[in-house]
Motif scaffolding. Sequence first.
Motif, PDB file in Angstrom:
ATOM      1  N   GLY A 304       0.819  -1.205   0.000  1.00 36.93           N
ATOM      2  CA  GLY A 304       0.000   0.000   0.000  1.00 36.93           C
ATOM      3  C   GLY A 304       0.855   1.257   0.000  1.00 36.93           C
ATOM      4  O   GLY A 304       1.963   1.275   0.541  1.00 36.93           O
ATOM      5  N   GLU A 305       0.329   2.315  -0.602  1.00 37.77           N
ATOM      6  CA  GLU A 305       1.100   3.561  -0.713  1.00 37.77           C
ATOM      7  C   GLU A 305       1.519   4.093   0.645  1.00 37.77           C
ATOM      8  O   GLU A 305       2.616   4.641   0.800  1.00 37.77           O
ATOM      9  CB  GLU A 305       0.260   4.604  -1.450  1.00 37.77           C
ATOM     10  CG  GLU A 305       0.969   5.934  -1.665  1.00 37.77           C
ATOM     11  CD  GLU A 305       0.100   6.943  -2.405  1.00 37.77           C
ATOM     12  OE1 GLU A 305       0.564   8.080  -2.595  1.00 37.77           O
ATOM     13  OE2 GLU A 305      -1.032   6.585  -2.769  1.00 37.77           O
ATOM     14  N   ASN A 352       2.131  -0.307  -6.921  1.00 41.69           N
ATOM     15  CA  ASN A 352       0.903   0.411  -7.248  1.00 41.69           C
ATOM     16  C   ASN A 352      -0.229   0.071  -6.297  1.00 41.69           C
ATOM     17  O   ASN A 352      -1.377   0.433  -6.540  1.00 41.69           O
ATOM     18  CB  ASN A 352       0.483   0.107  -8.683  1.00 41.69           C
ATOM     19  CG  ASN A 352       1.454   0.662  -9.701  1.00 41.69           C
ATOM     20  OD1 ASN A 352       2.031   1.735  -9.500  1.00 41.69           O
ATOM     21  ND2 ASN A 352       1.662  -0.059 -10.798  1.00 41.69           N
ATOM     22  N   GLY A 353       0.074  -0.640  -5.239  1.00 45.51           N
ATOM     23  CA  GLY A 353      -0.941  -0.967  -4.248  1.00 45.51           C
ATOM     24  C   GLY A 353      -1.052  -2.463  -4.044  1.00 45.51           C
ATOM     25  O   GLY A 353      -0.373  -3.265  -4.681  1.00 45.51           O
TER      26      GLY A 353
END
Length: 367
Positions: A304-305, A352-353
Amino acid sequence: MRTVGSRSRSLVTWLLIAQAVVLCVTAVVATVAAAVIGPPLFHEHLHLAGSDTSGSTFDHVEEAFRSAGLLTLGAALLAAIAAAGLVTVVLGRRLTGPLQDLASAATRLADGHYGATVAQPTRLSELAAVGTAFNRMSAQLASTEQVRQQMLSDLGHELRTPLATIQVYLDAADDDVTSGHELTAVLREQVTRLDRLTRDINAISRADESAITLERNPIDVAELLASVTGPRQEHLRARGLTLDVSAPSGTTLRGDRLRLQQVLTNLLDNAERHTADGGRIRVTVRPEPQAVSIEVADDGDGIGEEHLAHVFERFYRTDTARDRDHGGAGIGLAICRSVVLAHGGSITAHSNGFGTGARFRITLPTP
């Protein structure tokens, strides 16, 4: 060492004392000049001008000169006292307010309230700099305390799980409900887990940029990757994982071979841990100007970001329960970062997640 006692004075008091000393010295000097030095000079100038300096008229003129000088000096001194007092009070309040806030925040910090901050005065650059430094220190202490608490919690869990398993099987052996072979296998597995944990803790305790000792030698990057990826190919194929390695020949760097093997092993372990059966892991080497980059990518869980900025912190885990199930203690990536930085390189994480895979890229200087 001097301590703060009942005789200590406030900053405003000291400023007032300093102003009073300056004003007293000024008043004494000015009074002496007006009363002692001034009249003879006045008398001399009248004489040079051809005025009659004898008689009562001249005495009255000289007395008027002396009185006017003293009155003017007195008025100026009173005005200076009033101005000095006003400036001292105003400036003192501007200084003591932030200093009292700083002292209060420091007391809270000493009492264990990490994260205590102070407001930064906008008109006093020096105090603003002190406030900024204090707030930065406080934030760092709060972060360190959070990591410490997380570390103790993680260590407690990591130790409790194998010990509980060992206890269960020992109890089962006492009740003759488990075979000696099964007990031996379980004990060996849990001892291996504890051994891995202790080795990881020992490694991270030494993996500090300023403490790592490197034995630098020329290293062929392709051969380095082969020494790490080759032994695990069979194991990966058993899980249905595909490991692709792209490393152009002739790419070299100067570094500690064992340390860099440890970095690559940790990155591949991390990729394997978070990639489902049948997934793919890719290792790509890219020569760059005066550097070489090595990227380890997978199509697994992803990151996750909000976690990307923290994945290299000690004992940090994006999903505590999942990482524990996978056997990770949140140490491997921290070791990677320390070793890479000790080589003068850098390491970054990209994703990207969740569910999109992750890429870890290390960049190392070349000769």
